[in-house]
Design an enzyme around this catalytic site. Structure first.
Site, PDB file in Angstrom:
ATOM      1  N   ASP A 185       0.944  -1.289   0.225  1.00  0.00           N
ATOM      2  CA  ASP A 185       0.076   0.167  -0.076  1.00  0.00           C
ATOM      3  C   ASP A 185       0.949   1.041   0.040  1.00  0.00           C
ATOM      4  O   ASP A 185       2.195   0.972  -0.300  1.00  0.00           O
ATOM      5  CB  ASP A 185      -0.928  -0.010   1.062  1.00  0.00           C
ATOM      6  CG  ASP A 185      -0.548   0.302   2.388  1.00  0.00           C
ATOM      7  OD1 ASP A 185       0.757   0.401   2.772  1.00  0.00           O
ATOM      8  OD2 ASP A 185      -1.070   0.252   3.358  1.00  0.00           O
ATOM      9  N   CYS A 226       3.451  -2.859   3.767  1.00  0.00           N
ATOM     10  CA  CYS A 226       2.643  -1.753   4.448  1.00  0.00           C
ATOM     11  C   CYS A 226       3.368  -0.919   5.385  1.00  0.00           C
ATOM     12  O   CYS A 226       4.547  -1.099   5.592  1.00  0.00           O
ATOM     13  CB  CYS A 226       1.141  -2.230   4.853  1.00  0.00           C
ATOM     14  SG  CYS A 226       1.197  -3.294   6.222  1.00  0.00           S
ATOM     15  N   THR A 267       3.159  -1.119   8.612  1.00  0.00           N
ATOM     16  CA  THR A 267       3.698  -1.916   9.535  1.00  0.00           C
ATOM     17  C   THR A 267       3.853  -3.371   9.116  1.00  0.00           C
ATOM     18  O   THR A 267       4.745  -4.030  10.138  1.00  0.00           O
ATOM     19  CB  THR A 267       2.852  -1.791  11.052  1.00  0.00           C
ATOM     20  OG1 THR A 267       1.355  -2.506  10.390  1.00  0.00           O
ATOM     21  CG2 THR A 267       2.463  -0.442  11.529  1.00  0.00           C
ATOM     22  N   HIS A 327      10.361 -23.372   9.833  1.00  0.00           N
ATOM     23  CA  HIS A 327       9.253 -24.063  10.814  1.00  0.00           C
ATOM     24  C   HIS A 327       7.871 -23.937  10.167  1.00  0.00           C
ATOM     25  O   HIS A 327       7.038 -24.752  10.421  1.00  0.00           O
ATOM     26  CB  HIS A 327       9.442 -23.573  12.374  1.00  0.00           C
ATOM     27  CG  HIS A 327      10.711 -24.311  12.864  1.00  0.00           C
ATOM     28  ND1 HIS A 327      10.909 -24.170  14.151  1.00  0.00           N
ATOM     29  CD2 HIS A 327      11.721 -24.877  12.613  1.00  0.00           C
ATOM     30  CE1 HIS A 327      12.170 -24.695  14.444  1.00  0.00           C
ATOM     31  NE2 HIS A 327      12.761 -25.060  13.437  1.00  0.00           N
ATOM     32  N   HIS A 376       7.554 -30.559  11.828  1.00  0.00           N
ATOM     33  CA  HIS A 376       6.814 -29.081  11.381  1.00  0.00           C
ATOM     34  C   HIS A 376       5.894 -29.406  10.381  1.00  0.00           C
ATOM     35  O   HIS A 376       5.097 -28.446  10.125  1.00  0.00           O
ATOM     36  CB  HIS A 376       8.149 -28.189  10.817  1.00  0.00           C
ATOM     37  CG  HIS A 376       9.212 -27.977  11.789  1.00  0.00           C
ATOM     38  ND1 HIS A 376       8.969 -27.300  13.190  1.00  0.00           N
ATOM     39  CD2 HIS A 376      10.296 -28.277  11.873  1.00  0.00           C
ATOM     40  CE1 HIS A 376       9.939 -27.339  13.853  1.00  0.00           C
ATOM     41  NE2 HIS A 376      10.921 -27.865  13.035  1.00  0.00           N
TER      42      HIS A 376
END
Ligand code: RB5
Length: 149
Positions: free
Chosen positions: A11, A67, A69, A100, A135
């Protein structure tokens, strides 16, 4: 050999970092498809959706979403079946989420991390293999949660 195209999207909060990552990928001959945006104000769920659908369809094998954050993008991405998106701000997490969690989308915060750290994390994300084994059992359990409504 199967063509491996990386999906990339952002964004407005992640635009500068996305452009930096694209320059880096160009220099390293890594094939990618840019799903936007072009820096204009947009809503991040739309761009997470474009990138995740490209992975779901098989057009792209993994994705990077940026974005402000990385958090909104990861929330939106993880609403998509088969998508395991990880919002990372350190190299160790980027490595472990490949080994993992078999993460197929890396989310980065353009207002949180510097370009150098982002470059290192992108390299780790692209070059670290899933370990499988125990995993895989857990990743299969994650995938089963896609059916929770
Ligand atoms: C846009 O201002 C900002 O909210 C967005 O880029 C992102 O940080 C959301 O998680």
């Amino acid at each position: 050999m199967e063509k491996k195209i990386l999906a990339i999207g952002c964004d407005h909060g992640g635009y500068e970092l996305k452009e930096f990552i694209k320059d880096m990928l160009d220099a390293e001959n890594v094939e990618y498809k840019d799903f936007g945006c072009d820096g204009e104000p947009v809503n991040y769920p739309d761009y997470a959706d474009k990138v995740c659908r490209a992975i779901q369809s098989g057009e792209c094998y993994r994705g990077i979403l940026v974005c402000g954050t990385g958090i909104g993008m990861s929330m939106a991405a993880n609403k998509h079946a088969g998508i395991r998106a990880a919002c990372c701000s350190d190299e160790y997490s980027a490595k472990m989420t490949r080994q993992h969690n078999d993460a197929n989308v890396l989310c980065l915060g353009g207002r949180v991390i510097g370009f150098g750290l982002a470059a290192d994390m992108v390299h780790i994300f692209l070059n670290t293999e899933f370990e499988g084994g125990r995993h895989l059992t857990r990743v299969n359990m994650l995938n089963a949660l896609d059916n929770n409504k």
